[in-house]
Write a protein that holds these residues in place. Sequence first.
Motif, PDB file in Angstrom:
ATOM      1  N   ARG A 132       0.838  -1.204   0.000  1.00 12.30           N
ATOM      2  CA  ARG A 132       0.000   0.000   0.000  1.00 12.30           C
ATOM      3  C   ARG A 132       0.869   1.248   0.000  1.00 12.30           C
ATOM      4  O   ARG A 132       0.558   2.238  -0.682  1.00 12.30           O
ATOM      5  CB  ARG A 132      -0.913  -0.004   1.229  1.00 12.30           C
ATOM      6  CG  ARG A 132      -1.894   1.169   1.287  1.00 12.30           C
ATOM      7  CD  ARG A 132      -2.804   1.199   0.083  1.00 12.30           C
ATOM      8  NE  ARG A 132      -3.893   2.162   0.264  1.00 12.30           N
ATOM      9  CZ  ARG A 132      -4.784   2.448  -0.685  1.00 12.30           C
ATOM     10  NH1 ARG A 132      -4.709   1.852  -1.867  1.00 12.30           N
ATOM     11  NH2 ARG A 132      -5.737   3.325  -0.458  1.00 12.30           N
ATOM     12  N   GLN A 186       2.083   1.825  -3.472  1.00 11.15           N
ATOM     13  CA  GLN A 186       1.026   2.336  -4.332  1.00 11.15           C
ATOM     14  C   GLN A 186       0.777   3.825  -4.102  1.00 11.15           C
ATOM     15  O   GLN A 186       0.589   4.581  -5.059  1.00 11.15           O
ATOM     16  CB  GLN A 186      -0.269   1.558  -4.080  1.00 11.15           C
ATOM     17  CG  GLN A 186      -0.237   0.112  -4.525  1.00 11.15           C
ATOM     18  CD  GLN A 186      -1.476  -0.642  -4.082  1.00 11.15           C
ATOM     19  OE1 GLN A 186      -2.262  -0.162  -3.260  1.00 11.15           O
ATOM     20  NE2 GLN A 186      -1.666  -1.840  -4.621  1.00 11.15           N
ATOM     21  N   GLU A 200      -0.289   5.142  -7.871  1.00  7.61           N
ATOM     22  CA  GLU A 200      -1.237   4.121  -8.314  1.00  7.61           C
ATOM     23  C   GLU A 200      -2.514   4.164  -7.481  1.00  7.61           C
ATOM     24  O   GLU A 200      -3.584   3.768  -7.944  1.00  7.61           O
ATOM     25  CB  GLU A 200      -0.616   2.728  -8.205  1.00  7.61           C
ATOM     26  CG  GLU A 200       0.511   2.467  -9.172  1.00  7.61           C
ATOM     27  CD  GLU A 200       1.116   1.096  -8.965  1.00  7.61           C
ATOM     28  OE1 GLU A 200       0.366   0.150  -8.624  1.00  7.61           O
ATOM     29  OE2 GLU A 200       2.337   0.964  -9.128  1.00  7.61           O
TER      30      GLU A 200
END
Length: 340
Positions: free
Chosen positions: A74, A77, A82
Motif C-alpha cells: 500500500r 502504491q 497508483e
Amino acid sequence: MEGSRRRLQTVGSHLRSSRLQPDLTSATQSAAVSPFTFDNAVLSAEEKEQYDRLGFVVKRGLVDRQETAKYRERFRQLCSGEAVSPGVTIMRDVAIVKSEFVPGERAVTKIQNFQDDEVLFDFCAHPAVVKVVQAFTGEDVMAMHTMLINKPPDPGSQTSRHPLHQDLHYFPFRPADRIVCAWTALEHVHRRNGCLVVVPGTHKTHSLLPHIYPKWKGGVNKMYYGIPDEVVDQYRDDMVHLEMSEGDTVFFHPLLIHGSGRNRTNGFRKAISCHYASAHCWYVETNESQGELVKETKEAAFHLLKRRGLADVDKLDVNFSDLWKIRARLVAGSEGALSA
C-alpha cells in the motif's frame, strides 16, 4: 459553542472522505496494577515490570508477515500514485527533494494521517495490537496518530536520521501514562539501516523536555524536532539499539526518549506505527516549546483544505486540539473526551 462545532465539522468533512468504522475489540479491565499498566492478562508479569522500569516492551512476531507485506505494498502504491487516499500526508526527504527529482518511495520518509485509508488503518485496529494497547490505556481506546515511516538509503547528508525526541511533544492531550505507541517493523530493522534507539527509563522523569530543530549541516526533515544537543549528551552512554525482525512490535511510553540513526544500506527500513490513548484522556493547552509545531501543523492542514477547494480557510477558527479531534478514531470500547 455551536459556531465552533459547525466550523470543526466543516474542516473534518474536507480532511476526510468517509469515517472508517473498524471492528471494535473489548477487554476486561481491572484496577491499574502500576502507574503505567493495567492487568488485562495480555502482558506477562515480566513484560509489565520491563515496561514500568524501561518504558518499552517488545512483542516478537505479533503481526503476521502477510499483513506486513500488505502494508508495504500500500505504501508503494501511494508513493507511485497508483492509489490515492484523501487526507493522507506524504513527506519527503529534504536533501533529496532539494537535489533531484526521485519518483516513488526513494524520496519519501513518511506517510501519516492515514486514519481514513482502509488498508493502512487495518493495522491500528489489529486485534492482537489493540489487546496489548489496552494494557496501557484501559479498555476504551482511541487511535490518535498514524504513520508509516520509511527510511530510504541516506543520500550522504545524514538526513535519514531522526533526532532523539519524546513523542509527547507533538500531542495536546494527557495524561501521558495513558498514551502508548505501537511500532511494528515491516522488514528486518537493524543498526545499519537505522533501527530505533531508546534511552531506557526516561519515561519515569515525567518531564517533557524542550524540543527544537537540530542544526544539522545537511538539513533536517520537516517535523523532525529533537532534544537540544547539550541535553542529549548526558544520555549517550545509556542508549540502547532495538533490532527487530519483520512483524515484531515495540510498545513505548510517549515520554521515552528515542530516535534513529541514518540508513547506511542500499535498501529501505520501513515501520508502521499508531499512537493510542485512552478515550478518557483530555485535551490541554500547548506550551511555549510547541509553538512552532502548532504553527506548522495548522499550515499543513490549511494547505490541504485549500487544495480541496475550501475558500477563506485562513479565517477558520480552528485550534490545535481541533485538528487532533478530526483525526481521532475509536478502535475499542466507548468514546470519551477525545472524540470530536
